[in-house]
Design a protein around this motif. Structure first.
Motif, PDB file in Angstrom:
ATOM      1  N   THR A 242       1.426  -1.041  -0.131  1.00  0.00           N
ATOM      2  CA  THR A 242      -0.225  -0.410   0.565  1.00  0.00           C
ATOM      3  C   THR A 242       0.565   1.552  -0.406  1.00  0.00           C
ATOM      4  O   THR A 242       1.971   1.199   1.220  1.00  0.00           O
ATOM      5  N   PRO A 243       0.529   2.140  -0.629  1.00  0.00           N
ATOM      6  CA  PRO A 243       1.135   3.106  -0.929  1.00  0.00           C
ATOM      7  C   PRO A 243       1.206   4.492   0.145  1.00  0.00           C
ATOM      8  O   PRO A 243      -0.153   4.571   0.655  1.00  0.00           O
ATOM      9  N   ALA A 244       2.175   4.274   1.226  1.00  0.00           N
ATOM     10  CA  ALA A 244       1.733   5.835   2.121  1.00  0.00           C
ATOM     11  C   ALA A 244       2.493   6.634   1.731  1.00  0.00           C
ATOM     12  O   ALA A 244       2.894   7.233   1.497  1.00  0.00           O
ATOM     13  N   TRP A 245       1.657   7.682   2.206  1.00  0.00           N
ATOM     14  CA  TRP A 245       1.483   8.914   1.800  1.00  0.00           C
ATOM     15  C   TRP A 245       1.942   9.394   0.439  1.00  0.00           C
ATOM     16  O   TRP A 245       3.029  10.185  -0.146  1.00  0.00           O
ATOM     17  N   GLY A 246       1.253   9.083  -0.325  1.00  0.00           N
ATOM     18  CA  GLY A 246       1.331   8.477  -2.302  1.00  0.00           C
ATOM     19  C   GLY A 246       3.052   8.056  -2.820  1.00  0.00           C
ATOM     20  O   GLY A 246       3.254   7.466  -3.558  1.00  0.00           O
ATOM     21  N   HIS A 247       4.041   8.365  -1.909  1.00  0.00           N
ATOM     22  CA  HIS A 247       5.054   7.277  -2.376  1.00  0.00           C
ATOM     23  C   HIS A 247       6.107   6.587  -1.350  1.00  0.00           C
ATOM     24  O   HIS A 247       7.420   6.497  -1.952  1.00  0.00           O
ATOM     25  N   GLN A 248       5.674   6.637  -0.180  1.00  0.00           N
ATOM     26  CA  GLN A 248       6.512   4.993   0.481  1.00  0.00           C
ATOM     27  C   GLN A 248       5.631   3.715   1.101  1.00  0.00           C
ATOM     28  O   GLN A 248       4.632   3.890   0.749  1.00  0.00           O
ATOM     29  N   VAL A 249       6.596   2.833   0.970  1.00  0.00           N
ATOM     30  CA  VAL A 249       5.850   1.159   1.096  1.00  0.00           C
ATOM     31  C   VAL A 249       5.329   1.299   2.497  1.00  0.00           C
ATOM     32  O   VAL A 249       6.061   1.481   3.378  1.00  0.00           O
ATOM     33  N   SER A 250       4.282   0.019   2.818  1.00  0.00           N
ATOM     34  CA  SER A 250       3.570  -0.633   3.591  1.00  0.00           C
ATOM     35  C   SER A 250       2.799  -1.171   3.052  1.00  0.00           C
ATOM     36  O   SER A 250       2.186  -1.679   2.000  1.00  0.00           O
ATOM     37  N   VAL A 251       2.896  -1.815   4.335  1.00  0.00           N
ATOM     38  CA  VAL A 251       1.620  -2.793   4.546  1.00  0.00           C
ATOM     39  C   VAL A 251       1.045  -3.252   5.868  1.00  0.00           C
ATOM     40  O   VAL A 251       1.266  -2.495   6.545  1.00  0.00           O
ATOM     41  N   ALA A 252      -0.200  -3.162   5.038  1.00  0.00           N
ATOM     42  CA  ALA A 252      -1.757  -3.131   6.423  1.00  0.00           C
ATOM     43  C   ALA A 252      -1.426  -4.231   7.374  1.00  0.00           C
ATOM     44  O   ALA A 252      -0.842  -5.222   6.870  1.00  0.00           O
ATOM     45  N   VAL A 253      -1.529  -4.242   8.434  1.00  0.00           N
ATOM     46  CA  VAL A 253      -0.516  -5.365   9.399  1.00  0.00           C
ATOM     47  C   VAL A 253      -2.173  -5.839  10.460  1.00  0.00           C
ATOM     48  O   VAL A 253      -3.232  -4.722  10.990  1.00  0.00           O
ATOM     49  N   PRO A 254      -2.136  -6.855  10.029  1.00  0.00           N
ATOM     50  CA  PRO A 254      -3.719  -7.955  10.738  1.00  0.00           C
ATOM     51  C   PRO A 254      -3.279  -7.689  12.519  1.00  0.00           C
ATOM     52  O   PRO A 254      -3.033  -7.385  13.207  1.00  0.00           O
ATOM     53  N   GLU A 255      -4.273  -7.026  13.276  1.00  0.00           N
ATOM     54  CA  GLU A 255      -4.531  -7.229  14.368  1.00  0.00           C
ATOM     55  C   GLU A 255      -3.682  -7.832  15.477  1.00  0.00           C
ATOM     56  O   GLU A 255      -3.709  -8.204  16.185  1.00  0.00           O
ATOM     57  N   ALA A 256      -3.600  -9.197  14.651  1.00  0.00           N
ATOM     58  CA  ALA A 256      -3.184 -10.288  15.060  1.00  0.00           C
ATOM     59  C   ALA A 256      -2.168 -10.550  15.079  1.00  0.00           C
ATOM     60  O   ALA A 256      -1.208 -10.478  14.500  1.00  0.00           O
ATOM     61  N   GLU A 257      -0.921 -11.790  16.193  1.00  0.00           N
ATOM     62  CA  GLU A 257      -0.178 -11.341  16.470  1.00  0.00           C
ATOM     63  C   GLU A 257       0.598 -12.091  14.740  1.00  0.00           C
ATOM     64  O   GLU A 257       0.297 -12.812  14.541  1.00  0.00           O
ATOM     65  N   SER A 258       1.764 -11.447  13.967  1.00  0.00           N
ATOM     66  CA  SER A 258       2.242 -12.331  12.815  1.00  0.00           C
ATOM     67  C   SER A 258       3.833 -11.683  12.433  1.00  0.00           C
ATOM     68  O   SER A 258       4.110 -10.978  13.056  1.00  0.00           O
ATOM     69  N   GLU A 259       4.149 -12.452  11.893  1.00  0.00           N
ATOM     70  CA  GLU A 259       5.440 -12.617  10.707  1.00  0.00           C
ATOM     71  C   GLU A 259       4.794 -11.893   9.533  1.00  0.00           C
ATOM     72  O   GLU A 259       4.169 -12.371   8.591  1.00  0.00           O
TER      73      GLU A 259
END
Length: 169
Positions: A113-130
């Motif tokens: 998911t682009p954050a602020w139009g140009h940064q790399v980001s990933v939506a994190v789930p509610e559960a503990e995850s890798e």
């Protein structure tokens, strides 16, 4: 770098923990260096994540307090174990969003998911995850390298060598 005649006093007063002085430019202008709290990878709160994906400007809360949590990870490959938490958090990387980025959560591919139009980001789930985010050079880099090699070969083979003359006996 501030405009000529500006000393940055007001800015340093308002956000003293976010900027530090740097050497002046050769023409005497004031330079301030940003000193963000976070490193290359941060976990962003749901409120700030909403700002990040909606195109809103980041608020000053993003730089301090509970809005972000610095993550001990280095780019270009980030492997992070996130704890259980509220829905809507983002793992944001200080990297430009471009082809070649991929992400998995617990081994399953997820979208970048682009954050602020140009940064790399990933939506994190509610559960503990890798969460694993990787960058693989896109094919255009490989093709560019092949093109440069072909051009170099063409130039080198186009240069005439020494002419050989045959001797008559």
């Amino acid at each position: 770098m501030l405009p000529a005649g500006e000393n940055g006093r007001e800015l340093r007063t308002d956000v003293s923990d976010l900027v530090s002085r740097a050497p002046r430019t050769s023409d005497g202008r004031t330079v301030l260096r940003l000193t963000p709290e976070a490193g290359q990878v941060t976990l962003v709160s749901p409120e700030q994540a909403h700002h990040a994906v909606s195109g809103s400007a980041p608020s000053d809360e993003l730089m301090r307090g509970a809005a972000i949590a610095p993550v001990d990870a280095q780019l270009p490959d980030a492997r992070v174990r996130v704890s259980a938490g509220p829905d809507g958090r983002l793992l944001v990387l200080a990297a430009e969003y471009e082809p070649g980025w991929s992400a998995t959560i617990d081994g399953e591919p997820v979208p970048i998911t682009p954050a602020w139009g140009h940064q790399v980001s990933v939506a994190v789930p509610e559960a503990e995850s890798e969460v694993v985010v990787r960058y693989t050079a896109p094919w255009h880099s490989v093709l560019l390298l092949i093109g440069v090699a072909a051009l170099l070969f063409t130039v080198l083979t186009a240069v005439p060598g020494r002419l050989r003359t045959s001797r008559s006996t």
